[in-house]
Design a protein around this motif. Structure first.
Motif, short mmCIF file in Angstrom:
data_model
loop_
_atom_site.label_atom_id
_atom_site.label_comp_id
_atom_site.label_asym_id
_atom_site.label_seq_id
_atom_site.Cartn_x
_atom_site.Cartn_y
_atom_site.Cartn_z
N GLU A 1 0.82 -1.21 0.00
CA GLU A 1 0.00 0.00 0.00
C GLU A 1 0.86 1.26 0.00
N ILE A 4 2.20 1.83 -3.46
CA ILE A 4 1.15 2.37 -4.33
C ILE A 4 1.01 3.87 -4.10
N LEU A 5 1.05 4.26 -2.82
CA LEU A 5 0.95 5.67 -2.47
C LEU A 5 2.12 6.46 -3.07
N ASP A 7 3.79 5.71 -5.72
CA ASP A 7 3.60 5.77 -7.19
C ASP A 7 2.63 6.88 -7.58
N GLN A 8 1.69 7.19 -6.71
CA GLN A 8 0.67 8.18 -7.02
C GLN A 8 1.10 9.60 -6.66
N ALA A 9 2.17 9.73 -5.86
CA ALA A 9 2.60 11.05 -5.39
C ALA A 9 3.40 11.78 -6.48
N THR A 10 3.16 13.07 -6.58
CA THR A 10 3.91 13.89 -7.52
C THR A 10 5.27 14.26 -6.96
N LYS A 29 12.78 5.81 -5.64
CA LYS A 29 12.11 7.10 -5.76
C LYS A 29 13.03 8.20 -5.25
#
Length: 245
Positions: A1, A4-5, A7-10, A29
């Motif tokens: 989870e 996934i978070l 991956d979604q963060a700018t 990252k």
């Protein structure tokens, strides 16, 4: 989870370079480091600028007692007691904590005091002869504190009072201090190593002055609230602007 978070963060942010480095390895990252900040002008009003010592110098710890810290605090007390006996002086180990540690009464050098209001802390830190940042060496403690940066570190740095760090080699605060030489760093978990370091500081005025001045310079360069806030604002605005484009 969590992945996934990410991956979604700018934009991803960390509180130390060591944390950013570790997360790059773990998650592939890039994290932007934002250091803890201080109001430079507030702290410089009562900055220490003298490095003479009397026969009863003080070593001050201010903060919490508990996981990741308390074992090292007692070891420091033991080391101070040894230095007092060897040098025939009376170093006081001042603990500004909410509670008395259970072991405190075993050491004549230890004195517990209440916290002063925040606006008094520049005076409190600058009046001490040394400020100490301790961390425990157990596996559990290291896991808890390894990549963190103490919020009081830049406050210690800007005070002008020489800093002692007693912590594991792998911690972010040790690596930061060694990189810029803003503290006397002890990474051996034994009384003798602490005692030797304290004696070196007691006997060497130029060493005290050098690490204190280095700390001030790094605090002004990396922890100025005006600069860090401006950089943070720019990062947030870049996200907004990209979203609106």
């Amino acid at each position: 989870e969590f992945r996934i978070l990410l991956d979604q963060a700018t934009i991803l942010m960390s509180i130390s370079d060591e944390m950013a480095h570790e997360y790059k390895i773990r998650y592939n990252k890039n994290f932007i480091t934002f250091n803890n900040t201080i109001d430079i002008e507030f702290w410089k009003k009562q900055q220490r600028n003298s490095y003479e010592l009397n026969n009863s110098p003080t070593i001050l710890y201010a903060g919490r007692i508990g996981l990741g810290i308390e074992t090292s605090l007692e070891l420091i007390a033991k080391a101070i007691q040894r230095v007092n006996e060897e040098l025939k002086i009376s170093i006081k180990f001042i603990l500004k904590t909410k509670e008395n540690p259970s072991w405190m009464n075993n050491y004549k050098c230890v004195e517990q005091q209440e916290f002063e209001p925040h606006n008094e802390m520049p005076r409190v830190f600058s009046e001490a002869d040394f400020l100490i940042l301790p961390y425990d060496f157990s596996e559990k403690s290291i896991k808890y504190i390894q990549y963190s940066m103490p919020t009081k570190a830049p406050e210690y740095m800007i005070s002008g009072t020489p800093i002692i760090i007693f912590a594991p080699e792998v911690t972010a605060v040790v690596k930061y201090a060694k990189e810029y030489n803003w503290a006397k760093v002890i990474t051996e978990n034994n009384i003798n190593a602490i005692a030797v370091a304290i004696k070196q500081l007691i006997e060497n005025k130029e060493l005290r002055k050098q690490i204190a001045q280095n700390a001030i310079n790094i605090a002004e360069k990396n922890h100025n609230s005006i600069d860090v806030t401006n950089n943070f604002r720019k990062v947030i605005l870049s996200v907004v602007n990209n979203a609106l484009a």
